[in-house]
Design a protein around this motif. Structure first.
Motif, PDB file in Angstrom:
ATOM      1  N   TYR A  56       0.060  -4.489   8.025  1.00 51.31           N
ATOM      2  CA  TYR A  56       0.779  -5.460   7.147  1.00 51.31           C
ATOM      3  C   TYR A  56       0.043  -5.102   5.761  1.00 51.31           C
ATOM      4  O   TYR A  56      -1.013  -4.873   5.882  1.00 51.31           O
ATOM      5  N   ALA A  57       0.756  -5.639   4.714  1.00 54.87           N
ATOM      6  CA  ALA A  57       0.335  -5.159   3.445  1.00 54.87           C
ATOM      7  C   ALA A  57      -0.989  -5.565   3.021  1.00 54.87           C
ATOM      8  O   ALA A  57      -1.783  -4.948   2.304  1.00 54.87           O
ATOM      9  N   ALA A  58      -1.547  -6.939   3.693  1.00 55.21           N
ATOM     10  CA  ALA A  58      -2.734  -7.212   2.936  1.00 55.21           C
ATOM     11  C   ALA A  58      -3.951  -6.258   3.673  1.00 55.21           C
ATOM     12  O   ALA A  58      -4.917  -6.141   3.013  1.00 55.21           O
ATOM     13  N   VAL A 141      -8.974   8.518   3.541  1.00 58.21           N
ATOM     14  CA  VAL A 141      -8.285   7.193   3.053  1.00 58.21           C
ATOM     15  C   VAL A 141      -7.984   7.148   1.440  1.00 58.21           C
ATOM     16  O   VAL A 141      -9.115   7.427   0.783  1.00 58.21           O
ATOM     17  N   GLU A 142      -7.012   6.705   1.047  1.00 56.54           N
ATOM     18  CA  GLU A 142      -6.881   6.455  -0.282  1.00 56.54           C
ATOM     19  C   GLU A 142      -6.650   4.916  -0.607  1.00 56.54           C
ATOM     20  O   GLU A 142      -6.083   4.037   0.225  1.00 56.54           O
ATOM     21  N   PRO A 143      -6.993   4.580  -1.870  1.00 54.56           N
ATOM     22  CA  PRO A 143      -6.773   3.175  -2.127  1.00 54.56           C
ATOM     23  C   PRO A 143      -5.165   2.938  -2.534  1.00 54.56           C
ATOM     24  O   PRO A 143      -4.449   3.896  -2.897  1.00 54.56           O
ATOM     25  N   VAL A 144      -4.773   1.762  -2.372  1.00 51.89           N
ATOM     26  CA  VAL A 144      -3.358   1.295  -2.672  1.00 51.89           C
ATOM     27  C   VAL A 144      -3.369   1.232  -4.184  1.00 51.89           C
ATOM     28  O   VAL A 144      -4.118   0.523  -4.834  1.00 51.89           O
ATOM     29  N   THR A 145      -2.242   1.705  -4.628  1.00 53.08           N
ATOM     30  CA  THR A 145      -2.069   1.768  -6.170  1.00 53.08           C
ATOM     31  C   THR A 145      -1.082   0.731  -6.516  1.00 53.08           C
ATOM     32  O   THR A 145      -0.008   0.435  -5.738  1.00 53.08           O
ATOM     33  N   PRO A 146      -1.266  -0.177  -7.310  1.00 53.59           N
ATOM     34  CA  PRO A 146      -0.432  -1.075  -7.802  1.00 53.59           C
ATOM     35  C   PRO A 146       0.865  -0.668  -8.144  1.00 53.59           C
ATOM     36  O   PRO A 146       1.049   0.412  -8.941  1.00 53.59           O
TER      37      PRO A 146
END
Length: 146
Positions: A56-58, A141-146
């Motif tokens: 899930y998104a969180a 792993v890459e960070p989630v970009t807004p």
């Protein structure tokens, strides 16, 4: 429930106790070979597997994303990956597609892979240890970009 621990069925007769989640996991996992993080990474790099992240998104926002993985919320998984479905992803090209389902720790993904098997996706599997195992192996792993 009867005094013996048996459950009553809809007709009121005594039946066996339903299986618990641990038994269900054991049963579904016996139906296919699960995959370790490094093997999944190599298969994805070789174009031999579609990685599908059902977290899930969180959790994705907290921990990041696996580069190249397709994000499909668990409640949409079957609709998005059924090669015959009207809501399928472009990647859902056929029943021979090798799908590696990834959840956070490798539990929900086992049930999801079993569900995909019911759709005829016989090469569907899941990642042992989930995203946390992927990260522990030091895989990308890459960070989630807004």
């Amino acid at each position: 429930m009867s005094d013996t621990g048996e459950h009553l069925t809809a007709t009121g007769t005594a039946g066996e106790r339903p299986p618990g989640i641990d038994e269900i996991l054991e049963r579904v996992r016996a139906g296919y070979r699960r995959i370790e993080a490094r093997e999944a990474h190599q298969a994805a790099l070789a174009g031999d597997a579609l990685l599908v992240d059902i977290r899930y998104a969180a959790l994705r926002e907290r921990d990041g994303l696996i580069p190249g993985a397709v994000v499909v919320e668990r409640n949409e998984l079957e609709w998005r990956l059924d090669p015959q479905g009207s809501h399928r992803l472009p990647e859902a090209t056929g029943h021979d597609l090798r799908i590696v389902v990834i959840c956070n720790e490798g539990y929900a993904s086992s049930l999801a892979a079993a569900s995909l098997h019911q759709l005829g996706l016989h090469r569907a599997t899941d990642l042992v240890g989930g995203f946390q195992a992927w990260r522990a192996e030091g895989l990308p792993v890459e960070p989630v970009t807004p």
